[in-house]
Design an enzyme around this catalytic site. Structure first.
Site, PDB file in Angstrom:
ATOM      1  N   GLU A  47      56.985   7.539  56.289  1.00  0.00           N
ATOM      2  CA  GLU A  47      56.838   9.575  56.050  1.00  0.00           C
ATOM      3  C   GLU A  47      55.951   9.488  55.539  1.00  0.00           C
ATOM      4  O   GLU A  47      54.992  10.311  54.996  1.00  0.00           O
ATOM      5  CB  GLU A  47      58.430   9.869  55.594  1.00  0.00           C
ATOM      6  N   ARG A  73      69.926  13.538  47.084  1.00  0.00           N
ATOM      7  CA  ARG A  73      70.394  13.355  48.357  1.00  0.00           C
ATOM      8  C   ARG A  73      71.234  12.760  48.193  1.00  0.00           C
ATOM      9  O   ARG A  73      72.652  12.535  47.980  1.00  0.00           O
ATOM     10  CB  ARG A  73      69.931  12.743  49.641  1.00  0.00           C
ATOM     11  N   GLU A 114      70.301   8.451  60.589  1.00  0.00           N
ATOM     12  CA  GLU A 114      70.677   7.964  59.217  1.00  0.00           C
ATOM     13  C   GLU A 114      72.641   8.306  58.903  1.00  0.00           C
ATOM     14  O   GLU A 114      72.496   7.269  58.539  1.00  0.00           O
ATOM     15  CB  GLU A 114      70.148   9.065  58.517  1.00  0.00           C
TER      16      GLU A 114
END
Ligand SMILES: Cc1cc2nc3c(=O)[nH]c(=O)nc-3n(C[C@H](O)[C@H](O)[C@H](O)COP(=O)(O)OP(=O)(O)OC[C@H]3O[C@@H](n4cnc5c(N)ncnc54)[C@H](O)[C@@H]3O)c2cc1C
Ligand code: FES
Ligand code: FES
Length: 1493
Positions: free
Chosen positions: A949, A1027, A1423
């Site tokens: 990413e 997160r 995920e």
């Protein structure tokens, strides 16, 4: 005659040598080695190479050929299997027959190909004519990113071809062979979770070979015997004696006939294509598996044909009716009849054995000649007999012998050993002579088992089996050797590696040496000076990797003495590694004992590997045990005590794990003591102590019946690239054909974790052949030397100081990749060491943090009265939880290609990246041009999992800088160790928590400080922490919460995104404090979980309301009932009460995962571009990238559904910034959500424009009719779609429920149950069964979603139980490749693995999602299931807890950190052996390896 090479110059000769290399070897070259050309076949085509590059492996040669890019480079060290090819050779065990050996082309020296037939994945099939194995793996979803797939296909291909018994004309293949005999143990897959691959292989046996897999019967008898005349390939003639063994016969069965194999029509004399670089794809014969007559109408992998574009006004649109592009009668509608059980049925092309590649007839006549080739740096010799070999060694003792090269090539590649004179010995027949007895009688008279020094281990394994079958216990040493060989490396290594190679290497963790040592084996060596002479193995190992073998000698054979009849002697072996399959040992042993008739020890050898720098005998234990009665507990005790004295390891012992190694040393002897008693019938013993963890043939289910299926959406369509991936035609960055004048990059990386850069000398590199130049910090303006995904804090090139081992200092570029890498290594750098911080604890201590400062507050935390909240709790628990990092281990390492254009400063960048926009942005930044000059392109990635990413971006930028400088294309593909050292991992996390509960188990308050180890730059570590903080509630309501996130700055590589993005670590923390509470309250953990589940209307710690689509309670009760959870839990409790040496555990855990880019609101947008051409075909571009997850397939399905066309009508070539502007990274499981809506938006516009034509030509009019008519009317048939996610918009720091917006669009939810069995003596375990239920909304493509669930689960299983990242004390990553870093393999997945999707509500009614506004009401799935891998961890925790209880060592607050490796599990059992073996840490002592969590 070819020009003979000259030996390398004297400069490579050790200074001590009295004679020069030339003087030593020239006479031999001139007299004996008069040939320098290699002759072999590749896929039926003759190859003749004159004086080839001596540095090349077989893989280097293969990948240098056009059209042979299917064989992949995944690791270069024999650990992943991506490079697997098959060598078709004369069968060494069956004269006149052929054998097929899967080998690692990355290790196999090119010289070894001479006289052999190399079969690559291209040789067995193509998309047009796939081999049935390839087709099955594709259609049964066994390929996701596809990078591992060709290697797996080839391993299976070898298995199938070897299974044919030419005499009896039967296939001998069973489920055991596929799954339990190590056929696939050298192959890794990071995407699929292996289940569908095994499924494909096993159905090939049952369906293509038309037999039944006999799964339960005796392993020796469960072969499938198939008369292949039943396959309609028999011409009525029986196999001739000369038949080479191609199933169905070969040309030798029908003398005089032309061989049916086209490839062999290339005669042996035909040397027209001997130039390696002259081979073009058309030169290669494609598959011989003729399946073209079977319509592949059930698959959309082959693409649809469309009418030629109709541009002329004269051509009228077609009338209605079915045809290509029609939305009815399509290839999609056709498939797949769905029978009552709901399982889609594909059609498969039949297996037609007699179309397989045959052994090229010319090779039967091939005569091995002495060969020599090379250049002034390196020379290869290939002697053909022992005498020639001995002469070379005599002339030049430093010459490096090379057998299977499984050790040598690793040294060449990773330890910078460049052996100037290499001698290939594997084809010398005298070194492979074995003494296998032909008859029972011969067996009886045998008193020595002789093993040819360079016999391949697979062959040895087979022979050992047959010797033991004939001799029984007298050959227990042979059987012990076989047992070690079964778990020795992977199949591809065993097919080439030798015992001599193992012995000569003298590795302290060699698996063969302890058994040979214990068995009293003798090595026989030979030299010209001394002739043949023996060397007892007990005196062979002198020191670390040092032996008593004289330098001028070669090992010729190994002899194992066999005890005479009636002697009570037994030899056993045991090995313990992190992973059962294909792993080097932690401790490995060979034990032999001889008892007299009274059961007294007459002789004993306890040989250990892994306990000292060399294979070592426990001499104290031997002396203690001699003369004692074996079956006497005092003997056992004395033996254990003596072993403790023999192995006094220090805490900081090299290799680490001192306590575990000592515990194993005792435990394995303990097992042996019992096993001897059992085998000699000396008394009764507990069989459990003896039995090792058992694995059965795996099974499992998917609930295939989908009630939400539509015409296209909801169909189980195979990944659109899967067939290409199976045939090797799918192109990855490094497969793009070489460009004109292309250069290759080699990274210059820091070798210090924190240091000043005092001096960098590039000159030594620039002097090397092929090196063109370099770039470093001076190659771009200082202000351009910075990048970062969120905070720009990382330099592209180190500037004055390095902050991490592996940080990029510069890049050398050269004409070839090997030259660039050699150049990079030659750069001389002087460092000045600075203090290093590695661990979270050290960072906290040194107050080393990046600014983050975000916190979550709920309930009393908002007004600062958490103290009150805790004071109202009945019990308060506190603890520290640690979770280790995880390497992405995508099979394709980071790769990129920069192609500069001569005009306007524009550049094309191909990259294996999830993030085309950021690639474009930073390439334009370093080049100083606007973004519109940079086209960043991604076709597919060989896996990414978050690791591409951001960390792919600097690689692309470096290439762009070099490409601009040189005005030439530049390419790079990182070596595995470079990739692992530079690209960051999942964040190691630590939480210091405090939870308060009521006495009845209601959660009341949570206070936590959570730390992640960011490494030397921020990358996305802050967002990962966000997160993490927002998932620490998992599925439980806690009224008062205060969570603070901290981002630690250390000197490790920069950690980055990884599937789950901090979520799995957070939920792991939750479940550890849930366990602590349950144990503290003495409460059933399931009751505690259920009691605290969120209910509709509750709010999370980030104040988001739980809405009506909360299905966790329903799923828990459905899965609990359908899997019989409560009864199984009770049965396990009973099992644990009655079993002392094995314990079982079961656990059921829910998970929720928030969907959206949580705290980067701007990323929640996507664009798509849909173009309908006048012929009705449709081109689709969107911002998402394909990394194996099947996004392209899903997006094509969305477009096909919306536009009313078959999927085949849609084509996506790649993702590129010239087609889609400002695309968000494909991450956060949001690829389908975001891009799917954008695609739909574009399709809506097109549908509106086509509406008049639908009205005119009818609702079923084919697209080509509509498109053509619209085109003629000058209607715009291209539309740009756009979507931004509504509803979300969380603001950190706003604790006001009234104004706060949701953080997540919705939650994907799931429940997992795992059951495990643990061996308390070793820490080995197996997952007996896993059941998963996921709420994925209405799946766009259930097949892809099942694949994501299974793959993510296995990756999570690896995270929590197997994968351990370790660092050296000076801050280098120690686990830099598959040799040291273990991801789950085929044998690690749950033995029974069932997956289903939530379909019904609690009342049994078909479910609807009331608030879900996503594309087709589907949910992101990439995920969310990963955390469920933790069910294995917590089930193991239950098993260990049962053991600790049994051992009286269960205390409140006991904690077991993740990953639960064999070491962690064993050392937590708390038994007497483990306590005896404990190793105290002395003051100031540091562990050998550092864990940084
Ligand atoms: C991925 C991987 C997994 C592995 N797993 C294991 C494992 O589980 N257990 C284990 O024990 N090892 C393992 N190894 C190490 C290696 O495979 C073994 O040591 C193997 O037996 C080496 O055999 P070879 O023929 O390939 O040796 P080579 O690499 O060809 O040679 C190794 C050494 O032996 C010497 N040599 C070879 N033949 C002779 C001869 N006839 N006379 C004198 N010297 C000779 C060579 O000069 C060289 O020094 C692994 C290696 C890899 C790459
Ligand atoms: S590339 Fe050869 S085994 Fe990994
Ligand atoms: S499909 Fe196996 S690694 Fe990706």
């Amino acid at each position: 005659m070819a020009v003979l090479p000259r030996p390398p110059s004297a400069s490579v000769e050790p200074a001590s040598s009295p004679v020069s290399v030339q003087d030593s070897l020239n006479p031999l070259i001139e007299s004996t080695y008069t040939h320098s050309d290699l002759n072999f076949y590749v896929n039926g085509r003759k190859i003749s190479l004159s004086n080839p590059n001596p540095h090349w492996t077989l893989l280097d040669f293969i990948r240098a050929q056009h059209g042979l890019k299917g064989t992949k480079l995944g690791c270069g060290e024999g650990g992943c299997g991506a490079c697997t090819v098959v060598l078709q050779v004369k069968d060494p065990l069956k004269k006149g027959k052929i054998a097929h050996h899967a080998v690692n082309a990355c290790l196999f020296p090119l010289v070894g190909a001479d006289g052999k037939h190399v079969i690559t994945v291209e040789g067995i099939g193509s998309v047009e004519k796939p081999h049935p194995l390839q087709e099955r793996i594709a259609k049964l979803h066994g390929s996701q990113c596809g990078f591992c797939t060709p290697g797996i296909v080839m391993s299976l291909y070898a298995l199938v071809r070897n299974s044919y018994d030419v005499e009896k004309r039967v296939f001998r293949l069973s489920a055991r062979d596929v799954e339990l005999e190590g056929a696939l143990d050298g192959n890794l897959c990071r995407c699929t979770g292996y289940k569908p691959i095994l499924q494909a292989a096993k159905t090939f046996v049952t369906e293509d070979l038309k037999g039944q897999l006999n799964e339960d019967s005796d392993p020796n008898n469960d072969t499938l015997e198939l008369d292949i005349s039943g396959l309609k390939i028999n011409d009525g003639k029986s196999a001739s004696k000369q038949s080479c063994g191609r199933p169905g016969g070969c040309c030798r069965d029908t003398p005089g006939s032309n061989c049916s194999n086209d490839s062999d029509s290339v005669s042996a004399e035909d040397t027209s294509s001997t130039d390696a670089t002259s081979i073009s794809p058309s030169d290669y014969p494609t598959a011989k598996a003729v399946i073209a007559d079977t319509k592949l109408e059930d698959t959309n992998t082959s693409g649809a044909t469309y009418a030629a574009p109709i541009k002329s006004k004269e051509n009228k649109p077609e009338e209605n009716g079915p045809g290509p592009g029609s939305k009815t009668g399509t290839s999609l509608d056709a498939p797949v009849a769905i029978p009552a059980n709901g399982i889609p049925q594909f059609q498969f092309a039949p297996y037609i054995p007699n179309t397989e590649l045959i052994f090229p007839p010319a090779l039967w006549k091939h005569e091995s000649r002495a060969l020599c080739f090379g250049n002034d740096k390196k020379l290869w010799f290939r002697p053909v007999n022992l005498q020639q070999l001995v002469e070379i060694k005599d002339a030049y003792p430093s010459a490096k012998l090379v057998g299977g090269a499984s050790e040598v090539q690793v040294e060449v590649r990773f330890k910078n050993s460049d052996f100037a004179i290499a001698v290939y010995v594997s084809d010398i027949e005298e070194l492979k002579t074995m003494s296998a007895p032909e008859s029972e009688r011969a067996a009886k008279s045998m008193n020595t088992f002789t093993i040819g020094a360079n016999t391949p281990l697979s062959e040895l394994e087979t022979i050992c089996k047959s010797v033991y079958a004939k001799l029984g216990q007298r050959a227990s040493a042979v059987e012990a050797l076989r047992k070690q060989l079964r778990y020795f490396a992977g199949r591809q290594i065993r097919n080439v590696a030798s015992l001599a190679g193992n012995i000569a290497t003298a590795s302290p963790i060699s698996d063969a040496n302890p058994v040979l040592f214990a068995a009293g084996a003798v090595v026989h060596a030979q030299s010209k000076a001394k002739g043949s002479f023996p060397l007892p193995l007990s005196e062979f190992f002198i020191a670390y990797r040092t032996t008593s073998l004289p330098p001028d000698s070669v090992i010729t054979r190994i002899e194992i003495p066999l005890p005479t009849h009636g002697v009570k002697e037994i030899t056993k072996s045991y090995k313990q590694a992190k992973r059962k399959d294909d792993d080097i040992a932690i401790v490995t042993t060979g034990f032999r004992v001889r008892l007299n008739d009274d059961g007294i020890v007459e002789d004993i050898t306890l040989a250990y590997g892994g306990m000292a720098p060399k294979t070592i005998e426990a001499k104290g234990a031997r002396d203690t045990l001699l003369g004692r009665r074996w079956f006497d507990s005092t003997t056992l005790e004395a033996g254990l005590e003596a072993l403790l004295h023999d192995f006094q390891l220090s805490f900081s012992v090299p290799g680490g794990m001192a306590h575990y190694r000592r515990t194993l040393a005792l435990s394995l002897f303990f097992r042996f003591w019992h096993e001897v008693i059992a085998e000699f019938g000396l008394g009764q013993v507990d069989k459990e102590i003896i039995s090792e963890i058992h694995r059965d043939i795996s099974s499992g289910s998917r609930d295939d019946l989908n009630p939400n299926g539509q015409r296209v959406i909801g169909k189980q369509i195979p990944h659109l690239s899967s067939l290409k991936q199976c045939t090797g035609e799918a192109e990855y960055v490094d497969d793009i054909p070489r460009m004109n004048r292309e250069l290759f990059g080699g990274l210059v990386l820091s070798l210090k974790a924190h240091a000043k850069l005092v001096e960098i000398d590039w000159k030594p590199a620039l002097e090397l052949p092929g090196v063109v130049g370099y770039i470093d910090k001076n190659s771009i303006p200082k202000e351009h030397n910075v990048w970062g995904s969120i905070k720009k804090d990382e330099p592209f090139f180190a500037d004055g100081e390095v902050f991490s081992h592996g940080q990029i200092i510069g890049m050398i570029y050269a004409e070839t990749a090997l030259q660039a890498q050699a150049g990079a290594k030659a750069v001389k750098i002087v460092y000045e060491d600075l203090p290093v911080i590695l661990t979270i604890d050290e960072a906290i201590e040194a107050n080393s943090f990046f600014a983050h400062g975000k916190e979550l507050k709920k309930g009393k935390a908002i007004d600062g009265s958490m103290r009150d909240a805790f004071s109202e709790c009945d019990r308060v628990f506190e603890g520290v939880t640690r979770c280790g990092g995880q390497e992405h281990f995508y099979l394709e390492t980071n790769a990129s290609l920069a192609i500069p254009h001569s005009e306007d400063g524009s550049m094309e960048i191909w990259s294996s990246t999830q993030n085309a926009m950021e690639t474009q942005e930073f390439v334009s930044h370093v080049l100083g041009v606007p973004s519109n000059r940079i086209n960043a392109r991604v076709k597919r990635m060989g896996g990414a999992f978050g690791g591409k990413e951001s960390r792919s971006v600097p690689i692309a930028c470096l290439l762009a800088i070099a490409a601009k400088k040189e005005k030439r294309p530049v390419r790079i593909m990182l070596n595995r160790d470079e990739d692992m050292a530079t690209s960051g991992q999942r964040h190691p996390v630590q939480a210091r928590w405090k939870v308060g509960v009521s006495n009845d188990g209601k959660l009341l308050a949570l206070d936590a400080d959570v730390y992640d180890n960011a490494g030397f730059s921020q990358d996305m570590s802050g967002a990962v922490m966000d997160r993490c903080c927002t998932h620490i509630d998992n599925c439980y309501e806690i009224p008062n919460v205060h969570i603070r996130g901290h981002v630690c700055r250390t000197n490790t590589h920069s950690n980055t995104a990884f599937r789950g993005f901090g979520g799995p670590q957070a939920m792991y923390i939750t479940e550890t404090f849930m366990s602590a509470i349950a144990e503290g309250l003495n409460m059933d953990i399931d009751e505690l979980r259920t009691k605290n589940l969120y209910k509709e209307g509750d709010r999370t710690p980030f104040l988001q309301e739980i809405d009506e689509d909360w299905h966790i309670p329903t799923m828990l009760s459905q899965l609990r009932a359908s899997t019989n959870y409560d009864a199984r839990k009770a049965a396990i409790s009973k099992f644990n009460k009655t079993n002392k040496w094995k314990k079982r555990g079961i656990c059921m855990i829910p998970t929720k995962f928030g969907l959206s880019f949580a705290t980067a609101l701007h990323l929640n947008q996507a664009a798509a571009y849909v173009k309908i051409y006048a012929d009705g075909s449709i081109l689709l571009h969107h911002g998402g990238t394909e990394m194996g997850q099947g996004l392209y397939t899903k997006m094509c399905q969305v477009a096909a559904q919306e536009l009313g066309v078959p999927v085949d009508a849609i084509f996506t070539q790649d993702s590129q910034t010239y087609q889609t502007a400002n695309a968000s990274p494909t991450a956060a499981s949001s690829g389908s959500d975001l891009n799917g809506m954008a695609v739909k938006h574009a399709c809506d516009q097109l549908n509106a424009r086509l509406q008049p034509y639908r009205e005119k030509y009818g609702p079923d009019a084919p697209m080509k009719t509509l498109a053509h008519a619209a085109y003629l009317d000058r209607v715009n048939l291209a539309a740009n779609g756009f979507w931004k996610m509504p509803k979300i918009g969380y603001k950190w720091g706003n604790f006001d429920i009234a104004t706060q917006k949701p953080m997540y669009y919705y939650f994907t939810q799931g429940v997992g149950i795992s059951e495990v069995e643990l061996d308390l003596l070793t820490g080995d375990h197996t997952v007996l069964r896993t059941d998963i239920m996921m709420d994925v909304g209405q799946s766009i493509n259930p097949a892809l979603d099942y694949g994501q669930i299974e793959g993510a689960f296995v990756q999570g299983q690896g995270l929590f139980t197997l994968e351990e990242t370790l660092w050296t004390r000076d801050g280098a990553l120690a686990t830099q490749g598959p040799g040291t870093y273990k991801i789950p393999g085929f044998a690690d997945i749950p033995q029974q693995f069932n997956v289903c999707m939530l379909r019904h509500d609690g009342d049994g009614q078909q479910l609807t999602w009331k608030h879900l506004r996503s594309i087709q009401s589907s949910k992101g799935i990439g995920e969310p299931p990963l955390f469920l891998g933790a069910t294995v961890f917590f089930a193991l925790r239950e098993a260990v807890r049962a053991a600790r209880k049994m051992n009286g060592r269960f205390e409140e607050g006991w904690c077991m950190d993740s990953p639960a490796t064999v070491e962690v599990l064993r050392c937590n059992v708390g038994d007497r052996l483990s306590e005896m073996a404990r190793v105290e840490r002395k003051e100031g002592e540091r562990p050998f390896f550092i864990k940084v969590e």
